[in-house]
Scaffold this motif. Structure first.
Motif, mmCIF file in Angstrom:
data_model
loop_
_atom_site.group_PDB
_atom_site.id
_atom_site.type_symbol
_atom_site.label_atom_id
_atom_site.label_comp_id
_atom_site.label_asym_id
_atom_site.label_seq_id
_atom_site.Cartn_x
_atom_site.Cartn_y
_atom_site.Cartn_z
ATOM 1 N N ARG A 134 0.821 -1.224 0.000
ATOM 2 C CA ARG A 134 0.000 0.000 0.000
ATOM 3 C C ARG A 134 0.853 1.272 0.000
ATOM 4 O O ARG A 134 0.333 2.353 -0.220
ATOM 5 C CB ARG A 134 -0.956 -0.008 1.194
ATOM 6 N N ASP A 135 2.146 1.136 0.242
ATOM 7 C CA ASP A 135 3.069 2.275 0.215
ATOM 8 C C ASP A 135 3.645 2.366 -1.200
ATOM 9 O O ASP A 135 4.326 1.441 -1.657
ATOM 10 C CB ASP A 135 4.185 2.057 1.232
ATOM 11 N N GLU A 137 6.106 3.777 -2.493
ATOM 12 C CA GLU A 137 7.564 3.643 -2.580
ATOM 13 C C GLU A 137 7.996 2.180 -2.443
ATOM 14 O O GLU A 137 8.998 1.764 -3.024
ATOM 15 C CB GLU A 137 8.232 4.496 -1.494
#
Length: 156
Positions: A134-135, A137
């Motif tokens: 979900r990040d 990066e």
């Protein structure tokens, strides 16, 4: 000096993201293994490495090989082995062919703990990867890790 020289390189940024992903995963697994099995990530890794040593052509692993597999110094590996031996999870035996050689084997109790802890490890890993995805990066790193896993297992 220009600002471009002070800005982190893409490689450095990617390394930081990879390091962050590793720490998130290790932390999640550590908490779960400790809570459910009174086992650290390093202890789990040691049991896992030693339980697979007979699968390879070389049979028993030398302590240097175990240290390399765990990414620990030989002295830290020896302390870890001693801790698990004191708990009855490992046993050391002298090599029949070379009395200077000492083998470290997983005991039945250690094998049972490894079998019980493996689903916990796998579930914590999956949870950590799902959260990391979900990040933005970290998502490409998770995708790359899973693509590597699928390729090595013959899926896809």
């Amino acid at each position: 000096m220009s600002i471009a020289h002070d800005a982190p390189t893409a490689l450095a940024q990617n390394w930081c993201a990879l390091s962050s992903l590793h720490e998130r995963i290790a932390s999640r697994i550590e908490r779960r293994l400790q809570a459910e099995h009174e086992l650290s990530v390093r202890e789990f890794s040691l049991l896992n490495v030693l339980s697979r040593q007979d699968e390879g052509k070389g049979g028993h692993l030398q302590m240097r090989q175990v240290a390399d597999a765990l990414v620990l110094s030989q002295s830290a590996t020896t302390r870890l082995v001693t801790r698990l031996e004191d708990r009855g999870l490992l046993a050391r035996t002298i090599c029949a062919d070379d009395r200077r050689g000492i083998y470290t084997n997983v005991t039945e109790e250690g094998a049972a703990l490894l079998r019980a802890a493996t689903p916990t490890n796998d579930a914590a890993l999956r949870e950590a990867l799902d959260e990391a995805r979900r990040d933005p990066e970290l998502k490409p790193l998770v995708d790359a890790l899973e693509a590597t896993d699928m390729a090595s297992s013959g899926i896809g």
